[in-house]
Design a protein around this motif. Structure first.
Motif, PDB file in Angstrom:
ATOM      1  N   LYS A 185       0.853  -1.187   0.000  1.00 31.39           N
ATOM      2  CA  LYS A 185       0.000   0.000   0.000  1.00 31.39           C
ATOM      3  C   LYS A 185       0.889   1.236   0.000  1.00 31.39           C
ATOM      4  O   LYS A 185       1.879   1.289   0.731  1.00 31.39           O
ATOM      5  CB  LYS A 185      -0.913   0.021   1.227  1.00 31.39           C
ATOM      6  CG  LYS A 185      -1.889  -1.146   1.257  1.00 31.39           C
ATOM      7  CD  LYS A 185      -2.782  -1.100   2.473  1.00 31.39           C
ATOM      8  CE  LYS A 185      -3.703  -2.313   2.510  1.00 31.39           C
ATOM      9  NZ  LYS A 185      -4.600  -2.296   3.672  1.00 31.39           N
ATOM     10  N   ILE A 186       0.525   2.202  -0.837  1.00 27.49           N
ATOM     11  CA  ILE A 186       1.269   3.457  -0.884  1.00 27.49           C
ATOM     12  C   ILE A 186       0.303   4.599  -0.606  1.00 27.49           C
ATOM     13  O   ILE A 186      -0.792   4.649  -1.158  1.00 27.49           O
ATOM     14  CB  ILE A 186       2.015   3.649  -2.226  1.00 27.49           C
ATOM     15  CG1 ILE A 186       2.670   5.019  -2.259  1.00 27.49           C
ATOM     16  CG2 ILE A 186       1.121   3.410  -3.412  1.00 27.49           C
ATOM     17  CD1 ILE A 186       3.609   5.252  -3.397  1.00 27.49           C
ATOM     18  N   CYS A 190       0.467  12.839  -4.583  1.00 26.01           N
ATOM     19  CA  CYS A 190       0.704  13.168  -5.994  1.00 26.01           C
ATOM     20  C   CYS A 190      -0.634  13.426  -6.692  1.00 26.01           C
ATOM     21  O   CYS A 190      -1.540  12.598  -6.627  1.00 26.01           O
ATOM     22  CB  CYS A 190       1.435  12.013  -6.685  1.00 26.01           C
ATOM     23  SG  CYS A 190       1.674  12.277  -8.460  1.00 26.01           S
ATOM     24  N   ASN A 191      -0.758  14.580  -7.318  1.00 25.74           N
ATOM     25  CA  ASN A 191      -1.938  14.945  -8.103  1.00 25.74           C
ATOM     26  C   ASN A 191      -3.218  14.932  -7.267  1.00 25.74           C
ATOM     27  O   ASN A 191      -4.290  14.642  -7.774  1.00 25.74           O
ATOM     28  CB  ASN A 191      -2.085  14.030  -9.326  1.00 25.74           C
ATOM     29  CG  ASN A 191      -2.912  14.685 -10.429  1.00 25.74           C
ATOM     30  OD1 ASN A 191      -3.010  15.908 -10.491  1.00 25.74           O
ATOM     31  ND2 ASN A 191      -3.503  13.876 -11.265  1.00 25.74           N
ATOM     32  N   SER A 225      -3.242   0.267  -3.686  1.00 29.03           N
ATOM     33  CA  SER A 225      -2.875  -1.067  -3.198  1.00 29.03           C
ATOM     34  C   SER A 225      -2.503  -1.962  -4.367  1.00 29.03           C
ATOM     35  O   SER A 225      -3.150  -1.910  -5.414  1.00 29.03           O
ATOM     36  CB  SER A 225      -4.054  -1.693  -2.438  1.00 29.03           C
ATOM     37  OG  SER A 225      -4.389  -0.912  -1.327  1.00 29.03           O
ATOM     38  N   PHE A 226      -1.484  -2.776  -4.152  1.00 29.33           N
ATOM     39  CA  PHE A 226      -1.007  -3.698  -5.176  1.00 29.33           C
ATOM     40  C   PHE A 226      -0.817  -5.079  -4.549  1.00 29.33           C
ATOM     41  O   PHE A 226      -0.066  -5.215  -3.579  1.00 29.33           O
ATOM     42  CB  PHE A 226       0.330  -3.221  -5.760  1.00 29.33           C
ATOM     43  CG  PHE A 226       0.277  -1.832  -6.327  1.00 29.33           C
ATOM     44  CD1 PHE A 226      -0.135  -1.629  -7.638  1.00 29.33           C
ATOM     45  CD2 PHE A 226       0.621  -0.736  -5.551  1.00 29.33           C
ATOM     46  CE1 PHE A 226      -0.193  -0.351  -8.158  1.00 29.33           C
ATOM     47  CE2 PHE A 226       0.565   0.554  -6.069  1.00 29.33           C
ATOM     48  CZ  PHE A 226       0.159   0.748  -7.379  1.00 29.33           C
ATOM     49  N   ALA A 241      -1.696   9.395 -12.375  1.00 28.60           N
ATOM     50  CA  ALA A 241      -3.033   8.991 -12.825  1.00 28.60           C
ATOM     51  C   ALA A 241      -3.771   8.252 -11.716  1.00 28.60           C
ATOM     52  O   ALA A 241      -3.168   7.578 -10.886  1.00 28.60           O
ATOM     53  CB  ALA A 241      -2.920   8.096 -14.061  1.00 28.60           C
ATOM     54  N   LYS A 242      -5.084   8.378 -11.730  1.00 28.61           N
ATOM     55  CA  LYS A 242      -5.911   7.637 -10.770  1.00 28.61           C
ATOM     56  C   LYS A 242      -5.916   6.174 -11.176  1.00 28.61           C
ATOM     57  O   LYS A 242      -6.038   5.841 -12.348  1.00 28.61           O
ATOM     58  CB  LYS A 242      -7.330   8.196 -10.774  1.00 28.61           C
ATOM     59  CG  LYS A 242      -8.222   7.561  -9.730  1.00 28.61           C
ATOM     60  CD  LYS A 242      -9.510   8.352  -9.586  1.00 28.61           C
ATOM     61  CE  LYS A 242     -10.513   7.673  -8.716  1.00 28.61           C
ATOM     62  NZ  LYS A 242     -10.143   7.479  -7.349  1.00 28.61           N
ATOM     63  N   HIS A 243      -5.750   5.279 -10.187  1.00 31.16           N
ATOM     64  CA  HIS A 243      -5.729   3.843 -10.429  1.00 31.16           C
ATOM     65  C   HIS A 243      -7.074   3.220 -10.068  1.00 31.16           C
ATOM     66  O   HIS A 243      -7.785   3.720  -9.197  1.00 31.16           O
ATOM     67  CB  HIS A 243      -4.625   3.172  -9.597  1.00 31.16           C
ATOM     68  CG  HIS A 243      -3.261   3.570 -10.014  1.00 31.16           C
ATOM     69  ND1 HIS A 243      -2.610   4.644  -9.469  1.00 31.16           N
ATOM     70  CD2 HIS A 243      -2.424   3.042 -10.929  1.00 31.16           C
ATOM     71  CE1 HIS A 243      -1.424   4.762 -10.040  1.00 31.16           C
ATOM     72  NE2 HIS A 243      -1.283   3.805 -10.918  1.00 31.16           N
ATOM     73  N   LYS A 244      -7.382   2.109 -10.700  1.00 34.75           N
ATOM     74  CA  LYS A 244      -8.599   1.375 -10.389  1.00 34.75           C
ATOM     75  C   LYS A 244      -8.580   0.985  -8.910  1.00 34.75           C
ATOM     76  O   LYS A 244      -7.544   0.602  -8.378  1.00 34.75           O
ATOM     77  CB  LYS A 244      -8.666   0.114 -11.266  1.00 34.75           C
ATOM     78  CG  LYS A 244      -9.924  -0.687 -11.068  1.00 34.75           C
ATOM     79  CD  LYS A 244      -9.913  -1.936 -11.906  1.00 34.75           C
ATOM     80  CE  LYS A 244     -11.144  -2.746 -11.578  1.00 34.75           C
ATOM     81  NZ  LYS A 244     -11.108  -4.065 -12.116  1.00 34.75           N
TER      82      LYS A 244
END
Length: 143
Positions: free
Chosen positions: A84-85, A89-90, A106-107, A133-136
């Motif tokens: 998790k980060i 940013c943005n 989260s990955f 960019a926004k992630h799913k």
């Protein structure tokens, strides 16, 4: 009462067979064309109810946006590692105010990178990722 005793002893036997499992992740986060500095990076073991998720380790990205993190958990089933980060940013609007909210990504880390024991066997290399960019399934963490 006899059934309860058998269940308790069975549970204790399974816990006694738990083993240390370790996973390591490294990479670099960017915000556009600039390093994402001082972002919080946490490694978790996702658990199922009623057991709460376990935080294995937390680090922050360096001046180049680079991080390296590893963690160990003692489980009898395979751990389910998630990175998790938390970053700004943005971030838009009032969410960007200091101390208010951070974006949370989260990955899931592939299980092939889990090593038995307390040492990293094979690092999961995330490479360089632009977090602009926004992630799913992105979320936010507000304080």
């Amino acid at each position: 009462m006899h059934t309860l005793t058998i269940l308790l002893l069975s549970s204790l036997a399974l816990m006694a067979q738990a083993s240390h499992q370790t996973v390591g992740v490294r990479g670099t986060f960017m915000c556009g064309d600039k390093p994402l500095v001082d972002a919080e990076v946490s490694l978790w073991d996702r658990d199922r109810w009623p057991d709460a998720d376990d935080r294995l380790s937390t680090v922050h990205t360096d001046k180049n946006g680079h991080f390296e993190i590893f963690g160990t958990d003692d489980e009898w089933l395979s751990i389910e590692p998630v990175l998790k980060i938390y970053h700004r940013c943005n971030n838009k609007g009032w969410f960007n105010l200091p101390g208010v909210c951070k974006r949370k990504n989260s990955f899931e880390i592939p299980t092939s990178y889990i090593n038995k024991g307390q040492q990293v066997g094979k690092w999961y290399e995330m490479g360089t990722m632009n977090m602009e960019a926004k992630h799913k399934d992105e979320d936010s963490k507000c304080t």
